[in-house]
Motif scaffolding. Structure first.
Motif, PDB file in Angstrom:
ATOM      1  N   LYS A 158     -14.707  18.092  56.261  1.00 17.58           N
ATOM      2  CA  LYS A 158     -13.962  18.186  55.085  1.00 17.58           C
ATOM      3  C   LYS A 158     -14.600  19.161  54.052  1.00 17.58           C
ATOM      4  CE  LYS A 158     -12.686  13.373  55.121  1.00 17.58           C
ATOM      5  NZ  LYS A 158     -12.552  11.977  54.405  1.00 17.58           N
ATOM      6  N   GLY A 159     -15.890  19.644  54.406  1.00 15.03           N
ATOM      7  CA  GLY A 159     -16.157  20.716  53.501  1.00 15.03           C
ATOM      8  C   GLY A 159     -15.206  22.051  53.271  1.00 15.03           C
ATOM      9  N   SER A 160     -15.413  22.576  52.212  1.00 14.56           N
ATOM     10  CA  SER A 160     -14.587  23.714  51.959  1.00 14.56           C
ATOM     11  C   SER A 160     -15.102  25.058  53.029  1.00 14.56           C
ATOM     12  CB  SER A 160     -14.755  24.308  50.571  1.00 14.56           C
ATOM     13  OG  SER A 160     -14.298  23.615  49.782  1.00 14.56           O
ATOM     14  N   CYS A 161     -16.383  24.996  53.329  1.00 11.00           N
ATOM     15  CA  CYS A 161     -17.089  25.834  54.208  1.00 11.00           C
ATOM     16  C   CYS A 161     -18.342  25.156  54.628  1.00 11.00           C
ATOM     17  CB  CYS A 161     -17.138  27.462  53.747  1.00 11.00           C
ATOM     18  SG  CYS A 161     -18.254  28.487  54.371  1.00 11.00           S
ATOM     19  N   CYS A 162     -18.666  25.653  55.926  1.00 16.97           N
ATOM     20  CA  CYS A 162     -19.695  25.194  56.759  1.00 16.97           C
ATOM     21  C   CYS A 162     -20.568  26.140  57.012  1.00 16.97           C
ATOM     22  CB  CYS A 162     -19.651  23.894  57.451  1.00 16.97           C
ATOM     23  SG  CYS A 162     -19.312  22.222  56.497  1.00 16.97           S
ATOM     24  N   ILE A 163     -21.877  26.283  56.731  1.00 15.56           N
ATOM     25  CA  ILE A 163     -22.607  27.287  57.559  1.00 15.56           C
ATOM     26  C   ILE A 163     -23.792  26.879  58.230  1.00 15.56           C
ATOM     27  CG2 ILE A 163     -24.263  29.384  56.682  1.00 15.56           C
ATOM     28  CD1 ILE A 163     -22.469  29.450  54.170  1.00 15.56           C
ATOM     29  N   THR A 164     -24.410  27.323  59.123  1.00  6.66           N
ATOM     30  CA  THR A 164     -25.696  26.818  59.798  1.00  6.66           C
ATOM     31  C   THR A 164     -26.355  28.401  60.447  1.00  6.66           C
ATOM     32  OG1 THR A 164     -26.632  25.604  61.254  1.00  6.66           O
ATOM     33  CG2 THR A 164     -24.703  26.631  62.200  1.00  6.66           C
ATOM     34  N   THR A 165     -27.216  28.130  60.957  1.00  6.78           N
ATOM     35  CA  THR A 165     -28.265  29.251  61.155  1.00  6.78           C
ATOM     36  C   THR A 165     -28.100  29.886  62.644  1.00  6.78           C
ATOM     37  OG1 THR A 165     -29.987  27.395  62.145  1.00  6.78           O
ATOM     38  CG2 THR A 165     -30.174  28.054  59.744  1.00  6.78           C
ATOM     39  N   SER A 166     -27.460  29.328  63.534  1.00  6.87           N
ATOM     40  CA  SER A 166     -27.376  30.012  64.982  1.00  6.87           C
ATOM     41  C   SER A 166     -25.977  29.562  65.614  1.00  6.87           C
ATOM     42  CB  SER A 166     -28.466  29.394  65.920  1.00  6.87           C
ATOM     43  OG  SER A 166     -28.173  28.084  66.305  1.00  6.87           O
ATOM     44  N   ASN A 167     -25.524  30.116  66.410  1.00 10.61           N
ATOM     45  CA  ASN A 167     -24.290  29.904  67.183  1.00 10.61           C
ATOM     46  C   ASN A 167     -24.796  28.881  68.067  1.00 10.61           C
ATOM     47  OD1 ASN A 167     -22.294  31.947  66.775  1.00 10.61           O
ATOM     48  ND2 ASN A 167     -23.800  33.401  67.202  1.00 10.61           N
ATOM     49  N   ALA A 168     -25.788  28.553  68.510  1.00  8.96           N
ATOM     50  CA  ALA A 168     -26.330  27.492  69.525  1.00  8.96           C
ATOM     51  C   ALA A 168     -25.890  25.898  68.687  1.00  8.96           C
ATOM     52  CB  ALA A 168     -27.639  27.457  69.915  1.00  8.96           C
ATOM     53  N   LEU A 169     -26.579  26.207  67.535  1.00  7.79           N
ATOM     54  CA  LEU A 169     -26.467  24.980  66.506  1.00  7.79           C
ATOM     55  C   LEU A 169     -24.970  24.791  66.166  1.00  7.79           C
ATOM     56  CD1 LEU A 169     -27.735  22.596  65.315  1.00  7.79           C
ATOM     57  CD2 LEU A 169     -28.450  23.902  63.222  1.00  7.79           C
ATOM     58  N   ALA A 170     -24.212  25.772  65.844  1.00 11.37           N
ATOM     59  CA  ALA A 170     -22.989  25.605  65.392  1.00 11.37           C
ATOM     60  C   ALA A 170     -22.195  25.246  66.552  1.00 11.37           C
ATOM     61  CB  ALA A 170     -22.393  27.035  65.104  1.00 11.37           C
ATOM     62  N   ASN A 171     -22.419  25.487  67.867  1.00 15.14           N
ATOM     63  CA  ASN A 171     -21.612  24.857  68.913  1.00 15.14           C
ATOM     64  C   ASN A 171     -21.870  23.360  69.151  1.00 15.14           C
ATOM     65  OD1 ASN A 171     -20.647  27.384  69.498  1.00 15.14           O
ATOM     66  ND2 ASN A 171     -22.124  28.018  71.069  1.00 15.14           N
ATOM     67  N   GLN A 172     -23.269  23.235  69.051  1.00 12.38           N
ATOM     68  CA  GLN A 172     -23.486  21.874  69.160  1.00 12.38           C
ATOM     69  C   GLN A 172     -22.950  20.993  68.068  1.00 12.38           C
ATOM     70  OE1 GLN A 172     -24.785  21.079  72.054  1.00 12.38           O
ATOM     71  NE2 GLN A 172     -25.236  18.844  71.962  1.00 12.38           N
ATOM     72  N   LEU A 173     -23.113  21.392  66.788  1.00 15.45           N
ATOM     73  CA  LEU A 173     -22.390  20.360  65.774  1.00 15.45           C
ATOM     74  C   LEU A 173     -21.080  20.234  66.099  1.00 15.45           C
ATOM     75  CD1 LEU A 173     -24.261  22.004  62.755  1.00 15.45           C
ATOM     76  CD2 LEU A 173     -24.808  19.565  63.755  1.00 15.45           C
ATOM     77  N   SER A 174     -20.493  21.108  66.343  1.00 12.25           N
ATOM     78  CA  SER A 174     -18.880  21.257  66.653  1.00 12.25           C
ATOM     79  C   SER A 174     -18.572  20.041  67.706  1.00 12.25           C
ATOM     80  CB  SER A 174     -18.348  22.702  66.817  1.00 12.25           C
ATOM     81  OG  SER A 174     -16.718  22.679  67.136  1.00 12.25           O
ATOM     82  N   LYS A 175     -19.395  20.134  69.006  1.00  8.24           N
ATOM     83  CA  LYS A 175     -19.112  19.309  70.049  1.00  8.24           C
ATOM     84  C   LYS A 175     -19.276  17.909  69.495  1.00  8.24           C
ATOM     85  CE  LYS A 175     -20.425  22.593  73.726  1.00  8.24           C
ATOM     86  NZ  LYS A 175     -21.599  22.936  74.656  1.00  8.24           N
ATOM     87  N   VAL A 176     -20.667  17.616  68.823  1.00  8.73           N
ATOM     88  CA  VAL A 176     -20.800  16.423  68.547  1.00  8.73           C
ATOM     89  C   VAL A 176     -19.998  15.658  67.376  1.00  8.73           C
ATOM     90  CG1 VAL A 176     -22.813  14.842  67.488  1.00  8.73           C
ATOM     91  CG2 VAL A 176     -23.421  16.658  69.270  1.00  8.73           C
ATOM     92  N   TYR A 177     -19.553  16.327  66.420  1.00  5.80           N
ATOM     93  CA  TYR A 177     -18.592  15.825  65.458  1.00  5.80           C
ATOM     94  C   TYR A 177     -17.101  16.110  65.451  1.00  5.80           C
ATOM     95  CZ  TYR A 177     -23.039  14.527  63.267  1.00  5.80           C
ATOM     96  OH  TYR A 177     -24.361  13.929  62.755  1.00  5.80           O
ATOM     97  N   LEU A 178     -16.897  16.860  66.525  1.00  6.95           N
ATOM     98  CA  LEU A 178     -15.281  17.144  66.747  1.00  6.95           C
ATOM     99  C   LEU A 178     -14.785  17.865  65.573  1.00  6.95           C
ATOM    100  CD1 LEU A 178     -14.257  13.958  68.332  1.00  6.95           C
ATOM    101  CD2 LEU A 178     -15.032  16.139  69.467  1.00  6.95           C
ATOM    102  N   CYS A 179     -15.616  18.896  65.083  1.00  3.56           N
ATOM    103  CA  CYS A 179     -15.292  19.664  63.906  1.00  3.56           C
ATOM    104  C   CYS A 179     -15.014  21.073  63.964  1.00  3.56           C
ATOM    105  CB  CYS A 179     -16.341  19.249  62.663  1.00  3.56           C
ATOM    106  SG  CYS A 179     -18.108  20.143  63.305  1.00  3.56           S
ATOM    107  N   PRO A 180     -14.572  21.824  63.157  1.00  3.65           N
ATOM    108  CA  PRO A 180     -14.627  23.147  63.221  1.00  3.65           C
ATOM    109  C   PRO A 180     -15.847  23.985  63.387  1.00  3.65           C
ATOM    110  CG  PRO A 180     -13.084  22.654  61.453  1.00  3.65           C
ATOM    111  CD  PRO A 180     -13.963  21.243  61.982  1.00  3.65           C
TER     112      PRO A 180
END
Length: 402
Positions: free
Chosen positions: A173-195
């Motif tokens: 639901k955030g206006s924008c979400c940022i993180t520190t690596s593509n590896a972590l971004a991919n994993q967060l997206s898989k776990v939380y079914l989020c953009p």
């Protein structure tokens, strides 16, 4: 009218360069920046103020100050302790366990009346989800994977389910979400079914003194590792075990705060043929020059807990920006950063005898070391804040609808 951005964090700016770079970049771009934070040291607070002193449009507001002997400080410590006891002993998850001043952050954030809020770290993420419910524009910077960030013994006092719940809200639901690596971004997206969150690397401004001059390496080689705290669970013990079978002459230099007991542990582990040296912390603006005085940087990291596996240690970026080749532990995050330029030697979590021999040969080969140094300089031209800051400004502009 100048738009206001409120950054919510819970740590000293001088000890969190990601927040500091974000604030100064936004201020330079003309935004009115309001930072809500807490402090644990008056000395570090003075460094915080010096770091933002030249920016008239950055305001730092303290929500908690546990270094002071005041009623608020006593209350903050007591409530934080109660919060952690409730989690550990009664499995009652609560925001008090996430940091000091938890009950004041929300009201102070609302009072800031910002056009956009950017939330860093656990407590700020919780506050940000409450602001979302009130209809505010909120962005989240996942510096780590908070619910998967600690070793088992430290998780007993962590409200893990609460962290998972607020991570899900922030990421979806955030206006924008940022993180520190593509590896972590991919994993967060898989776990939380989020953009998939956008990636801004934990890089630094180019120091200016790095150029293409061939480095003369020392004999013995000076290997360098640093952190705020030198302690267990960071890969140091494992690396010292690797050293025991090397033939190349090296010195191991460690910078950071260390307890007497842990210093004795490392000294005992260290093979007697090698030198082990300890260095005190230096100011952030002196770190790049300090690093440049050594030969090889150690980007050591374990692949557990999951947060460490998917993030990229700041050290990797700071070494290459100071012109040092890197010995990097193999993790999902560090593979991402290392493989693009290969600025050194990548070491498996459980290196085989063959790989240790390859490391020994690499360390004893001046041509290979000089090539790695050149690749580090090339990597630094790509991984730097001059490039990443442009991504930040675009993301903030998009979140504000500009």
């Amino acid at each position: 009218m100048q738009k206001k951005i409120c950054i919510i964090t819970q740590s000293h700016l001088c000890r969190n360069p990601r927040v500091l770079k974000e604030a100064t970049t936004l201020a330079t771009a003309g935004y009115d920046v309001h930072i809500l934070t807490g402090i644990i040291s008056e000395d570090l607070y003075r460094q915080d103020l010096l770091a933002i002193g030249s920016f008239a449009n950055i305001k730092l507001q303290l929500i908690s100050n546990v270094s002071a002997s005041t009623l608020n400080s006593f209350t903050d410590k007591l409530l934080s302790k109660i919060g952690r006891v409730l989690v550990r002993n009664f499995k009652i998850e609560n925001s008090l366990a996430l940091g000091y001043g938890a009950m004041r952050y929300y009201n102070k954030a609302k009072a800031a009346k910002a056009n956009l809020y950017i939330c860093h770290q656990e407590l700020a993420t919780y506050i940000g989800t409450r602001l979302l419910n009130e209809g505010y524009k909120v962005a989240f910077d996942f510096e780590d994977w908070y619910s998967e960030d600690l070793l088992p013994e430290a998780r007993a006092e962590r409200p893990i389910s609460l962290l998972q719940r607020i991570e899900a809200i922030a990421l979806n639901k955030g206006s924008c979400c940022i993180t520190t690596s593509n590896a972590l971004a991919n994993q967060l997206s898989k776990v939380y079914l989020c953009p998939q969150p956008k990636v801004i690397y934990n890089v630094f401004p180019s120091p200016g003194f790095i150029h293409n001059k061939i480095k003369k390496f020392s004999t013995p080689l000076k290997l360098f590792w640093f952190s705020q705290t030198i302690g267990p669970g960071r890969g140091l013990e494992q690396f010292i075990n690797v050293l025991s079978t090397l033939k190349t002459g090296i010195e191991l230099h460690l910078l950071g705060n260390i307890t007497t007991d842990y210093r004795e542990i490392l000294t005992t582990l260290m093979p007697t043929q090698y030198g082990l040296y300890f260095h005190p912390l230096v100011d952030e603006n002196q770190l790049a020059a300090k690093i440049a005085g050594f030969d090889i940087g150690l980007a050591l990291e374990l692949d557990t807990p999951p947060s460490r596996n998917y993030t990229i240690t700041n050290k990797f970026f700071q070494y290459i920006q100071s012109g040092l080749p890197v010995i990097a532990s193999e993790t999902e995050g560090q593979d991402e950063a290392f493989d693009k330029f290969k600025p050194g030697f990548k070491l498996a979590q459980q290196p085989s005898a063959q790989q240790i021999n390859e490391l020994d040969r690499w360390l004893s080969n001046p041509v290979e070391l000089q090539l790695a140094q050149q690749q580090a300089i090339e990597a630094a031209a790509f991984y730097n804040w001059e490039n990443e800051s442009k991504k930040l400004l675009q993301l903030v502009n998009n979140a504000l609808g500009e």
